[in-house]
Scaffold this motif. Structure first.
Motif, PDB file in Angstrom:
ATOM      1  N   PRO A   1       0.823  -1.216   0.000  1.00  0.00           N
ATOM      2  CA  PRO A   1       0.000   0.000   0.000  1.00  0.00           C
ATOM      3  C   PRO A   1       0.859   1.269   0.000  1.00  0.00           C
ATOM      4  CG  PRO A   1      -0.792  -1.562   1.643  1.00  0.00           C
ATOM      5  CD  PRO A   1       0.507  -2.091   1.146  1.00  0.00           C
ATOM      6  N   CYS A   2       0.435   2.247  -0.778  1.00  0.00           N
ATOM      7  CA  CYS A   2       1.161   3.514  -0.843  1.00  0.00           C
ATOM      8  C   CYS A   2       0.782   4.389   0.360  1.00  0.00           C
ATOM      9  CB  CYS A   2       0.850   4.241  -2.145  1.00  0.00           C
ATOM     10  SG  CYS A   2      -0.869   4.801  -2.289  1.00  0.00           S
ATOM     11  N   ASP A   3       1.526   5.469   0.556  1.00  0.00           N
ATOM     12  CA  ASP A   3       1.280   6.349   1.704  1.00  0.00           C
ATOM     13  C   ASP A   3      -0.110   6.973   1.648  1.00  0.00           C
ATOM     14  OD1 ASP A   3       3.782   5.785   2.669  1.00  0.00           O
ATOM     15  OD2 ASP A   3       4.723   7.601   1.886  1.00  0.00           O
ATOM     16  N   ASP A   4      -0.576   7.322   0.445  1.00  0.00           N
ATOM     17  CA  ASP A   4      -1.912   7.937   0.327  1.00  0.00           C
ATOM     18  C   ASP A   4      -2.995   6.952   0.774  1.00  0.00           C
ATOM     19  OD1 ASP A   4      -1.048  10.416  -0.627  1.00  0.00           O
ATOM     20  OD2 ASP A   4      -1.004   9.716  -2.697  1.00  0.00           O
ATOM     21  N   CYS A   5      -2.871   5.699   0.379  1.00  0.00           N
ATOM     22  CA  CYS A   5      -3.858   4.705   0.794  1.00  0.00           C
ATOM     23  C   CYS A   5      -3.783   4.450   2.299  1.00  0.00           C
ATOM     24  CB  CYS A   5      -3.657   3.403   0.019  1.00  0.00           C
ATOM     25  SG  CYS A   5      -4.328   3.446  -1.669  1.00  0.00           S
ATOM     26  N   LEU A   6      -2.589   4.452   2.854  1.00  0.00           N
ATOM     27  CA  LEU A   6      -2.463   4.243   4.296  1.00  0.00           C
ATOM     28  C   LEU A   6      -3.081   5.394   5.079  1.00  0.00           C
ATOM     29  CD1 LEU A   6       1.113   2.705   4.612  1.00  0.00           C
ATOM     30  CD2 LEU A   6      -1.090   1.544   4.751  1.00  0.00           C
ATOM     31  N   ARG A   7      -2.975   6.619   4.549  1.00  0.00           N
ATOM     32  CA  ARG A   7      -3.635   7.758   5.214  1.00  0.00           C
ATOM     33  C   ARG A   7      -5.145   7.581   5.196  1.00  0.00           C
ATOM     34  NH1 ARG A   7       0.922  10.788   3.402  1.00  0.00           N
ATOM     35  NH2 ARG A   7       0.084  11.009   1.298  1.00  0.00           N
ATOM     36  N   GLU A   8      -5.690   7.159   4.066  1.00  0.00           N
ATOM     37  CA  GLU A   8      -7.135   6.896   4.007  1.00  0.00           C
ATOM     38  C   GLU A   8      -7.523   5.763   4.954  1.00  0.00           C
ATOM     39  OE1 GLU A   8      -7.945   8.082  -0.697  1.00  0.00           O
ATOM     40  OE2 GLU A   8      -7.683   5.987  -0.108  1.00  0.00           O
TER      41      GLU A   8
ATOM     42  N   ALA B   1      -6.324   5.015   7.763  1.00  0.00           N
ATOM     43  CA  ALA B   1      -6.306   5.456   9.157  1.00  0.00           C
ATOM     44  C   ALA B   1      -7.268   6.610   9.446  1.00  0.00           C
ATOM     45  CB  ALA B   1      -4.888   5.875   9.542  1.00  0.00           C
ATOM     46  N   ASP B   2      -7.925   7.136   8.420  1.00  0.00           N
ATOM     47  CA  ASP B   2      -8.771   8.321   8.582  1.00  0.00           C
ATOM     48  C   ASP B   2     -10.221   7.919   8.855  1.00  0.00           C
ATOM     49  OD1 ASP B   2     -10.105  10.711   8.470  1.00  0.00           O
ATOM     50  OD2 ASP B   2      -9.492  11.217   6.423  1.00  0.00           O
ATOM     51  N   PRO B   3     -10.728   8.167  10.062  1.00  0.00           N
ATOM     52  CA  PRO B   3     -12.123   7.779  10.371  1.00  0.00           C
ATOM     53  C   PRO B   3     -13.142   8.450   9.473  1.00  0.00           C
ATOM     54  CG  PRO B   3     -10.909   8.315  12.369  1.00  0.00           C
ATOM     55  CD  PRO B   3     -10.051   8.746  11.222  1.00  0.00           C
ATOM     56  N   ALA B   4     -12.776   9.574   8.866  1.00  0.00           N
ATOM     57  CA  ALA B   4     -13.725  10.288   8.007  1.00  0.00           C
ATOM     58  C   ALA B   4     -13.736   9.760   6.572  1.00  0.00           C
ATOM     59  CB  ALA B   4     -13.380  11.786   8.000  1.00  0.00           C
ATOM     60  N   ASP B   5     -12.795   8.916   6.247  1.00  0.00           N
ATOM     61  CA  ASP B   5     -12.708   8.415   4.868  1.00  0.00           C
ATOM     62  C   ASP B   5     -13.594   7.186   4.694  1.00  0.00           C
ATOM     63  OD1 ASP B   5     -11.332   6.739   2.559  1.00  0.00           O
ATOM     64  OD2 ASP B   5     -10.599   8.805   2.369  1.00  0.00           O
ATOM     65  N   ARG B   6     -14.206   7.046   3.532  1.00  0.00           N
ATOM     66  CA  ARG B   6     -15.103   5.910   3.324  1.00  0.00           C
ATOM     67  C   ARG B   6     -14.355   4.579   3.224  1.00  0.00           C
ATOM     68  NH1 ARG B   6     -16.447   4.298  -2.021  1.00  0.00           N
ATOM     69  NH2 ARG B   6     -15.183   5.294  -3.627  1.00  0.00           N
ATOM     70  N   ARG B   7     -13.058   4.635   3.102  1.00  0.00           N
ATOM     71  CA  ARG B   7     -12.254   3.401   3.101  1.00  0.00           C
ATOM     72  C   ARG B   7     -11.499   3.216   4.422  1.00  0.00           C
ATOM     73  NH1 ARG B   7     -11.745   5.153  -2.316  1.00  0.00           N
ATOM     74  NH2 ARG B   7     -12.541   3.602  -3.814  1.00  0.00           N
ATOM     75  N   HIS B   8     -11.978   3.881   5.479  1.00  0.00           N
ATOM     76  CA  HIS B   8     -11.356   3.723   6.792  1.00  0.00           C
ATOM     77  C   HIS B   8     -11.388   2.251   7.213  1.00  0.00           C
ATOM     78  CE1 HIS B   8     -11.704   4.039  11.394  1.00  0.00           C
ATOM     79  NE2 HIS B   8     -10.448   4.290  11.087  1.00  0.00           N
ATOM     80  N   ARG B   9     -10.205   1.700   7.530  1.00  0.00           N
ATOM     81  CA  ARG B   9     -10.038   0.310   7.965  1.00  0.00           C
ATOM     82  C   ARG B   9     -10.501  -0.708   6.914  1.00  0.00           C
ATOM     83  NH1 ARG B   9      -8.731  -1.006  12.928  1.00  0.00           N
ATOM     84  NH2 ARG B   9      -9.993  -2.926  12.885  1.00  0.00           N
ATOM     85  N   TYR B  10     -10.514  -0.300   5.665  1.00  0.00           N
ATOM     86  CA  TYR B  10     -10.880  -1.252   4.611  1.00  0.00           C
ATOM     87  C   TYR B  10      -9.633  -2.061   4.243  1.00  0.00           C
ATOM     88  CZ  TYR B  10     -12.442  -3.159   0.160  1.00  0.00           C
ATOM     89  OH  TYR B  10     -12.767  -4.017  -0.871  1.00  0.00           O
ATOM     90  N   PRO B  11      -9.604  -3.363   4.504  1.00  0.00           N
ATOM     91  CA  PRO B  11      -8.363  -4.145   4.399  1.00  0.00           C
ATOM     92  C   PRO B  11      -7.874  -4.407   2.986  1.00  0.00           C
ATOM     93  CG  PRO B  11     -10.196  -5.558   5.053  1.00  0.00           C
ATOM     94  CD  PRO B  11     -10.720  -4.145   5.058  1.00  0.00           C
TER      95      PRO B  11
END
Length: 732
Positions: free
Chosen positions: A109-116, A118-128
């Motif tokens: 995973p790239c840094d941008d995807c890792l930020r998403e 970890a972001d509770p506001a992102d729709r992909r938060h904790r999406y494995p």
């Protein structure tokens, strides 16, 4: 008046599904140029026109600033007449014709995807299964060389409106990304028990609870499954070791990040770059004293195989667990059955690609297992392949190779073909590779050993020219192809067992070799190979010491059985260097039995005192077939053992003695052949101490030394050598 220049540009290489077309559009727009870009089955085609200076800058920046995941192999530029383009567009692709575009390896995973993530506001938060055009699965979901989801395993997960909008938006990180998805439309994670029942609505949290309790959890990653326990949990690690059916191979350790990894191993800048790179291999590194790792994780090893998370799922697990995991090396093309729970998903794994393993040896990084993160990206070849070649490899550490034009596509490590599941994956993956890259072989290369399943498979392929390649010639040819060197060289193939054309069991060979031909110049002095010696190395010690040498009395634990070994009059002779290491390994009492290939050479390295400078002598006798007498090394080791010399010192002197003997043999052969380059190959050269000492001595004697870098020195690189030999003979 502004001079308008128009050029047609064709870019070949890894340029699909990596954000290359949006990059081209952005670059052209920034430079005020017009035109269009479209993908095709060979790469990307660009029409560009505008001011002369802008077009020239575009052509320079096209390669200089290309996306990180792209790998440009060739750029063809043809001048044309201005077409009057207005603006710059991404046009629909032309997906007809023969496929020649390589397929990208899976990436972390790239840094941008890792930020998403970890972001509770992102729709992909904790999406494995988070991914974008800059990261995520590629090879393992590929059905064809085309990267769009309809042509991958993601076809079973239709995009929701939000993901579809991102996929079609050239300004999005997920424009035409192969693994686009989200919790609404993408793969789903599940935690199952051994009966297939769901254990939790929150699979990651429940898996962590089980791990903390010392349970064994199977985790499905990219292209493979591995078993996991907390790395410091003694009971859990011992349980996992017991479930591996006496397999002594070390486990890897997965750390959450570099900070956690630095509490386990010595990590310099080069190692940190390897660990954190997009391939995310297992990196073998010196273990720190007192590292919090259970004894059963890597018994008898001074190194640990460290790896950082290579999927979002691993990031989630390690973040919640808060400590490193001990994991089996993934990649066997069959599911594990030794777990208490199974963290799995309904994702689109089409092809298996287990963990890659790398190690810095003698100043260079060597790939010891080429799989996830590296395969199937092509290896460039120095010479053109006249007709497409399939090389079927060996039986152990199996790979196969497809070669065409100036590219070799080496399969990921598959495993041992004596396992029915691995053999099935071998045959299926060959068919898939041929379709994936649009290659139908006219020439098929195989080992001379008639009993190898890979040889039998090659013999049953209809309508092709079959080329048999001697095992150790293939090893040296693999080293030559790895280095882009046509030879001839003095080839030192120190390996396990290989079928010689004389019917003997070769394995400690000195060859004069180029890609097409070889001549056997020397060998280790052959000794009997007793029945059962491949798994019980003390039998090789008996074969080497034989007739009442004082060293026989040292190993008393097998005294009652030695007579049986010595009485075997019909045992075949072998020159195998691996069996030489087996003998001293057993003599020193490191271990009485081996359970994985290369174990004696690997563990003997870790047992040896690296500061020892003494060396045991071994006779090097010139002649029609030069002979290096390994018996001298064993006898010297036995005498030191009888005299009470510490076993690490003996192991150090043995390594130095083998390196000395190789260097002296090569000097003798240089006088006879005039050759001043040496290629080192074979499984024994996975031993970093031996490789380092051998390279030092050869270079000090004025030799140019070739060793493996991009492909393994063991049989995992053999299929590349077979392909190189078959192509060279086809050119002749």
């Amino acid at each position: 008046m502004t001079v308008v220049k128009h050029v047609d540009v064709h870019v070949e290489g890894v340029v699909r599904g990596v954000g290359f077309r949006p990059f081209v559009r952005s670059l052209a727009t920034r430079l005020g140029l017009a035109g269009r870009v479209r993908g095709d089955v060979t790469g990307v085609h660009i029409e560009i026109e505008g001011a002369l200076a802008g077009v020239e800058e575009f052509l320079t920046a096209l390669e200089r600033d290309a996306p990180a995941l792209s790998a440009i192999e060739r750029v063809t530029v043809v001048r044309g007449e201005p077409a009057g383009h207005r603006g710059f567009t991404i046009a629909p692709g032309d997906l007809t014709g023969p496929r020649r575009a390589p397929v990208l390896a899976d990436t972390a995973p790239c840094d941008d995807c890792l930020r998403e993530l970890a972001d509770p506001a992102d729709r992909r938060h904790r999406y494995p299964f988070i991914a974008c055009a800059a990261c995520g699965p590629r090879y393992t979901i590929a059905r064809t060389a085309l990267c769009d989801p309809p042509h991958t395993g993601m076809a079973g997960h239709p995009l929701c409106p939000a993901c579809a909008a991102e996929f079609d938006d050239a300004g999005s990180r997920r424009f035409h990304a192969p693994a686009t998805g989200c919790p609404s439309c993408g793969p789903r994670l599940r935690l199952l028990d051994d009966r297939g029942a769901d254990l939790s609505a929150d699979p990651v949290a429940r898996a962590v609870t089980l791990l903390r309790a010392g349970r064994v959890v199977a985790v499905t990653g990219l292209g493979g499954c591995h078993l996991a326990v907390p790395a410091a949990h003694e009971h859990a690690a011992a349980t996992l070791r017991g479930r591996r059916h006496r397999d002594d191979a070390p486990f890897a350790v997965m750390a959450a990040d570099l900070a956690q990894a630095r509490r386990l191993c010595e990590i310099d800048d080069a190692a940190a770059e390897l660990l954190a790179g997009r391939a995310r291999p297992i990196v073998l590194l010196p273990r720190l004293p007192g590292a919090p790792v259970a004894a059963a994780v890597a018994p008898g090893h001074r190194t640990l195989g460290l790896v950082l998370p290579y999927t979002a799922l691993h990031h989630l697990l390690l973040a919640e667990l808060g400590e490193p995991l001990a994991v089996t090396v993934s990649g066997e093309p069959r599911p594990h059955t030794d777990a208490d729970a199974f963290l799995t998903h309904d994702g689109p794994v089409h092809l298996h690609a287990g963990d890659s393993i790398v190690r810095r040896m003698s100043g260079e990084v060597t790939v010891l297992r080429r799989a996830r993160g590296y395969a199937p990206e092509p290896l460039p070849l120095r010479h053109r392949v006249p007709r497409p070649v399939l090389a079927c490899g060996a039986e152990l550490n199996s790979t196969f190779c497809l070669a065409t034009e100036r590219r070799a596509f080496l399969s990921p490590h598959l495993g041992h073909l004596d396992d029915p599941g691995t053999l099935r994956a071998f045959t299926e993956d060959i068919d898939h590779f041929c379709g994936l890259f649009g290659i139908r072989p006219d020439v098929v290369a195989c080992d001379l050993h008639p009993g190898y399943p890979s040889t039998r498979h090659a013999q049953h392929i209809p309508g092709v020219d079959l080329v048999g390649v001697q095992h150790h010639h293939a090893h040296i040819a693999s080293c030559l192809a790895d280095n882009g060197d046509p030879g001839p060289v003095i080839g030192v193939a120190f390996d396990d067992l290989g079928h010689g054309p004389d019917g003997a069991l070769w394995g400690g060979e000195f060859l004069r070799a180029d890609l097409a031909r070889y001549e056997r110049l020397g060998r280790l002095t052959p000794v009997p190979l007793p029945a059962g010696a491949l798994r019980q190395p003390w039998r090789m010690a008996a074969a080497y010491l034989r007739h009442d040498h004082p060293g026989l009395a040292v190993v008393r634990r097998h005294a009652a059985l030695w007579a049986d070994v010595l009485a075997q009059q019909d045992a075949p002779l072998t020159s195998s260097a691996a069996r030489l290491f087996d003998a001293v390994y057993a003599l020193l009492g490191v271990r009485d039995a081996v359970t994985y290939d290369g174990q004696s050479a690997t563990e003997l390295e870790h047992h040896a005192d690296p500061t020892e400078t003494g060396a045991y002598p071994a006779a090097v006798t010139p002649g029609d077939l030069l002979a290096v007498d390994g018996r001298d090394l064993i006898h010297a080791a036995a005498e030191d053992l009888t005299a009470g010399v510490p076993t690490p010192v003996i192991a150090g002197r043995f390594h130095n003695g083998v390196a000395d003997a190789i260097a002296r043999a090569c000097q003798t052969l240089r006088q006879a052949t005039g050759l001043s380059a040496v290629a080192l190959s074979g499984s024994v050269f996975q031993n970093a101490l031996l490789l380092e000492r051998t390279v030092e001595r050869l270079r000090a004697a004025g030799f140019r030394v070739l060793r493996h870098v991009r492909v393994p020195p063991h049989d995992g690189g053999l299929s590349l050598g077979q392909a190189a030999v078959a192509a060279a003979r086809d050119r002749a």
